[in-house]
Design a protein around this motif. Structure first.
Motif, PDB file in Angstrom:
ATOM      1  N   ASP A   1       0.833  -1.209   0.000  1.00  0.00           N
ATOM      2  CA  ASP A   1       0.000   0.000   0.000  1.00  0.00           C
ATOM      3  C   ASP A   1       0.867   1.258   0.000  1.00  0.00           C
ATOM      4  O   ASP A   1       0.544   2.243  -0.677  1.00  0.00           O
ATOM      5  N   GLN A   2       1.962   1.238   0.766  1.00  0.00           N
ATOM      6  CA  GLN A   2       2.849   2.398   0.795  1.00  0.00           C
ATOM      7  C   GLN A   2       3.487   2.641  -0.574  1.00  0.00           C
ATOM      8  O   GLN A   2       3.542   3.774  -1.061  1.00  0.00           O
ATOM      9  N   LEU A   3       3.978   1.567  -1.188  1.00  0.00           N
ATOM     10  CA  LEU A   3       4.621   1.709  -2.493  1.00  0.00           C
ATOM     11  C   LEU A   3       3.641   2.214  -3.543  1.00  0.00           C
ATOM     12  O   LEU A   3       3.995   3.035  -4.391  1.00  0.00           O
ATOM     13  N   VAL A   4       2.411   1.741  -3.474  1.00  0.00           N
ATOM     14  CA  VAL A   4       1.392   2.217  -4.414  1.00  0.00           C
ATOM     15  C   VAL A   4       1.068   3.681  -4.145  1.00  0.00           C
ATOM     16  O   VAL A   4       0.936   4.490  -5.070  1.00  0.00           O
ATOM     17  N   GLN A   5       0.964   4.036  -2.875  1.00  0.00           N
ATOM     18  CA  GLN A   5       0.673   5.424  -2.511  1.00  0.00           C
ATOM     19  C   GLN A   5       1.776   6.364  -2.989  1.00  0.00           C
ATOM     20  O   GLN A   5       1.502   7.483  -3.449  1.00  0.00           O
ATOM     21  N   TRP A   6       3.021   5.913  -2.939  1.00  0.00           N
ATOM     22  CA  TRP A   6       4.148   6.736  -3.396  1.00  0.00           C
ATOM     23  C   TRP A   6       4.247   6.780  -4.928  1.00  0.00           C
ATOM     24  O   TRP A   6       5.038   7.550  -5.471  1.00  0.00           O
ATOM     25  N   GLY A   7       3.480   5.944  -5.602  1.00  0.00           N
ATOM     26  CA  GLY A   7       3.537   5.900  -7.062  1.00  0.00           C
ATOM     27  C   GLY A   7       4.660   5.035  -7.600  1.00  0.00           C
ATOM     28  O   GLY A   7       4.963   5.079  -8.799  1.00  0.00           O
ATOM     29  N   THR A   8       5.275   4.227  -6.726  1.00  0.00           N
ATOM     30  CA  THR A   8       6.379   3.367  -7.152  1.00  0.00           C
ATOM     31  C   THR A   8       5.925   2.344  -8.175  1.00  0.00           C
ATOM     32  O   THR A   8       6.601   2.078  -9.170  1.00  0.00           O
ATOM     33  N   ALA A   9       4.769   1.748  -7.937  1.00  0.00           N
ATOM     34  CA  ALA A   9       4.238   0.691  -8.799  1.00  0.00           C
ATOM     35  C   ALA A   9       2.760   0.535  -8.497  1.00  0.00           C
ATOM     36  O   ALA A   9       2.214   1.209  -7.613  1.00  0.00           O
ATOM     37  N   THR A  10       2.104  -0.361  -9.216  1.00  0.00           N
ATOM     38  CA  THR A  10       0.708  -0.695  -8.935  1.00  0.00           C
ATOM     39  C   THR A  10       0.659  -1.989  -8.126  1.00  0.00           C
ATOM     40  O   THR A  10       1.650  -2.733  -8.047  1.00  0.00           O
ATOM     41  N   HIS A  11      -0.495  -2.277  -7.549  1.00  0.00           N
ATOM     42  CA  HIS A  11      -0.652  -3.532  -6.808  1.00  0.00           C
ATOM     43  C   HIS A  11      -0.392  -4.727  -7.717  1.00  0.00           C
ATOM     44  O   HIS A  11       0.214  -5.721  -7.291  1.00  0.00           O
ATOM     45  N   GLU A  12      -0.842  -4.645  -8.966  1.00  0.00           N
ATOM     46  CA  GLU A  12      -0.629  -5.773  -9.878  1.00  0.00           C
ATOM     47  C   GLU A  12       0.854  -6.026 -10.111  1.00  0.00           C
ATOM     48  O   GLU A  12       1.312  -7.182 -10.114  1.00  0.00           O
ATOM     49  N   MET A  13       1.625  -4.964 -10.311  1.00  0.00           N
ATOM     50  CA  MET A  13       3.060  -5.116 -10.524  1.00  0.00           C
ATOM     51  C   MET A  13       3.742  -5.722  -9.300  1.00  0.00           C
ATOM     52  O   MET A  13       4.594  -6.613  -9.420  1.00  0.00           O
ATOM     53  N   LEU A  14       3.362  -5.254  -8.119  1.00  0.00           N
ATOM     54  CA  LEU A  14       3.962  -5.770  -6.890  1.00  0.00           C
ATOM     55  C   LEU A  14       3.557  -7.220  -6.648  1.00  0.00           C
ATOM     56  O   LEU A  14       4.374  -8.039  -6.206  1.00  0.00           O
ATOM     57  N   ASP A  15       2.304  -7.543  -6.948  1.00  0.00           N
ATOM     58  CA  ASP A  15       1.861  -8.935  -6.835  1.00  0.00           C
ATOM     59  C   ASP A  15       2.673  -9.827  -7.768  1.00  0.00           C
ATOM     60  O   ASP A  15       3.063 -10.946  -7.395  1.00  0.00           O
ATOM     61  N   PHE A  16       2.922  -9.345  -8.966  1.00  0.00           N
ATOM     62  CA  PHE A  16       3.697 -10.117  -9.939  1.00  0.00           C
ATOM     63  C   PHE A  16       5.096 -10.410  -9.408  1.00  0.00           C
ATOM     64  O   PHE A  16       5.575 -11.551  -9.464  1.00  0.00           O
ATOM     65  N   LEU A  17       5.775  -9.396  -8.885  1.00  0.00           N
ATOM     66  CA  LEU A  17       7.129  -9.593  -8.371  1.00  0.00           C
ATOM     67  C   LEU A  17       7.128 -10.551  -7.179  1.00  0.00           C
ATOM     68  O   LEU A  17       8.033 -11.385  -7.041  1.00  0.00           O
ATOM     69  N   ALA A  18       6.110 -10.450  -6.320  1.00  0.00           N
ATOM     70  CA  ALA A  18       6.020 -11.347  -5.169  1.00  0.00           C
ATOM     71  C   ALA A  18       5.799 -12.790  -5.611  1.00  0.00           C
ATOM     72  O   ALA A  18       6.392 -13.725  -5.050  1.00  0.00           O
ATOM     73  N   VAL A  19       4.941 -13.001  -6.609  1.00  0.00           N
ATOM     74  CA  VAL A  19       4.699 -14.357  -7.125  1.00  0.00           C
ATOM     75  C   VAL A  19       5.984 -14.930  -7.715  1.00  0.00           C
ATOM     76  O   VAL A  19       6.317 -16.101  -7.497  1.00  0.00           O
ATOM     77  N   CYS A  20       6.723 -14.116  -8.466  1.00  0.00           N
ATOM     78  CA  CYS A  20       8.002 -14.565  -9.023  1.00  0.00           C
ATOM     79  C   CYS A  20       8.945 -15.017  -7.916  1.00  0.00           C
ATOM     80  O   CYS A  20       9.498 -16.125  -7.965  1.00  0.00           O
ATOM     81  N   ALA A  21       9.143 -14.174  -6.915  1.00  0.00           N
ATOM     82  CA  ALA A  21      10.101 -14.462  -5.846  1.00  0.00           C
ATOM     83  C   ALA A  21       9.726 -15.700  -5.047  1.00  0.00           C
ATOM     84  O   ALA A  21      10.601 -16.422  -4.554  1.00  0.00           O
ATOM     85  N   ASN A  22       8.447 -15.956  -4.907  1.00  0.00           N
ATOM     86  CA  ASN A  22       7.989 -17.100  -4.118  1.00  0.00           C
ATOM     87  C   ASN A  22       7.898 -18.391  -4.915  1.00  0.00           C
ATOM     88  O   ASN A  22       7.669 -19.455  -4.336  1.00  0.00           O
ATOM     89  N   HIS A  23       8.085 -18.311  -6.233  1.00  0.00           N
ATOM     90  CA  HIS A  23       7.901 -19.502  -7.055  1.00  0.00           C
ATOM     91  C   HIS A  23       9.012 -19.676  -8.081  1.00  0.00           C
ATOM     92  O   HIS A  23       8.776 -19.968  -9.262  1.00  0.00           O
ATOM     93  N   GLY A  24      10.253 -19.495  -7.609  1.00  0.00           N
ATOM     94  CA  GLY A  24      11.414 -19.917  -8.364  1.00  0.00           C
ATOM     95  C   GLY A  24      11.888 -19.044  -9.495  1.00  0.00           C
ATOM     96  O   GLY A  24      12.675 -19.499 -10.334  1.00  0.00           O
TER      97      GLY A  24
END
Length: 267
Positions: free
Chosen positions: A7-30
């Motif tokens: 939520d903080q990163l989205v509020q700062w305009g760093t990325a969207t929730h979808e982009m952050l979800d994508f990176l988290a899925v990548c990191a957790n699944h090899g």
């Protein structure tokens, strides 16, 4: 460094929730990830978020020159909930007593980590990092580069510092295989720090990386900007995630339909 939330990163305009979800899925699944950008662009903040998403049953091994990451989590009773090993390089002025990133990367493999974090690659340690990423470890790292695509050439030059005899074409192919996802972060003139692009490297041709843009930040004529989805992930990347236990419904979220592929989709 204090942990930041999506939520903080989205509020700062760093990325969207979808982009952050994508990176988290990548990191957790090899799927290993590189974060490229200049000093002060906010790469470590983003890495901290991604590592904070790692499941508690995964062992994380971090390597830093100066301690910035603080990933240990405690429950209400003060008991450690996750599995983290933090290490630092050491420069003592006495060569025999120095401990560099190469040394720590080799030691990291003895601890059977699920996720290895050479916090910033600068030299020959990149060779070991890419080997680790191709042999069952997830590697989350950062480096200095002027774009997501240029980051692969930067990793290539660092790997070549190891005096490897591998040809440029083959070595670049190994790097692409090791780090299929590259994130480019930038500190803009208005003071904001934004993920400008996330790409998926799909191969090498004539020693040049072939890559597809997945997400991009565009600046409008009036100075405003927005993140857009440009392309969907490849079948190969999707299969990697699925083989490592990702939810098929979640993976399919990042596959754009044929009529969307190649078009800019607001997110």
């Amino acid at each position: 460094m204090a942990r930041v939330s999506a939520d903080q990163l989205v509020q700062w305009g760093t990325a969207t929730h979808e982009m952050l979800d994508f990176l988290a899925v990548c990191a957790n699944h090899g799927v290993s990830i590189g974060f490229a950008g200049k000093t002060g662009s906010g790469k470590t903040t983003d890495i901290s978020f991604v590592l904070g998403s790692i499941r508690h049953d995964q062992r994380i091994f971090t390597i830093e020159e100066t301690r910035e990451l603080d990933l240990v989590e405690y429950d209400a009773d003060g008991k450690i909930m996750n599995r983290v090993i933090h290490t630092r390089t050491r420069s003592s002025g006495i060569e025999e007593a120095d401990i560099d990133a190469n040394d720590l990367l080799r030691k990291a493999l003895r601890f059977h980590p699920d996720v290895i974090v050479p916090a910033e690659m600068r030299g020959a340690e990149a060779m070991i990092a890419q080997e680790a990423a191709r042999t069952g470890h997830t590697v989350i790292t950062s480096l200095h580069a002027n774009s997501a695509r240029m980051a692969y050439k930067r990793i290539l030059s660092m790997c070549q510092m190891s005096d490897t005899k591998i040809t440029t074409q083959i070595l670049m192919s190994m790097i692409v295989d090791a780090f299929p996802i590259m994130v480019f972060k930038k500190h803009l003139p208005d003071g904001s720090r934004r993920i400008m692009e996330i790409i998926e490297a799909t191969g090498v041709q004539d020693s040049e990386v072939k890559a597809e843009t997945l997400y991009r930040y565009i600046i409008n004529p009036d100075g405003s900007g927005q993140h857009i989805a440009v392309g969907g992930i490849s079948d190969i990347l999707a299969e990697t995630m699925l083989e490592n236990g990702a939810d098929p419904k979640f993976v399919n979220r990042f596959r754009l339909s044929d009529h969307q592929r190649g078009k800019e989709v607001p997110i």
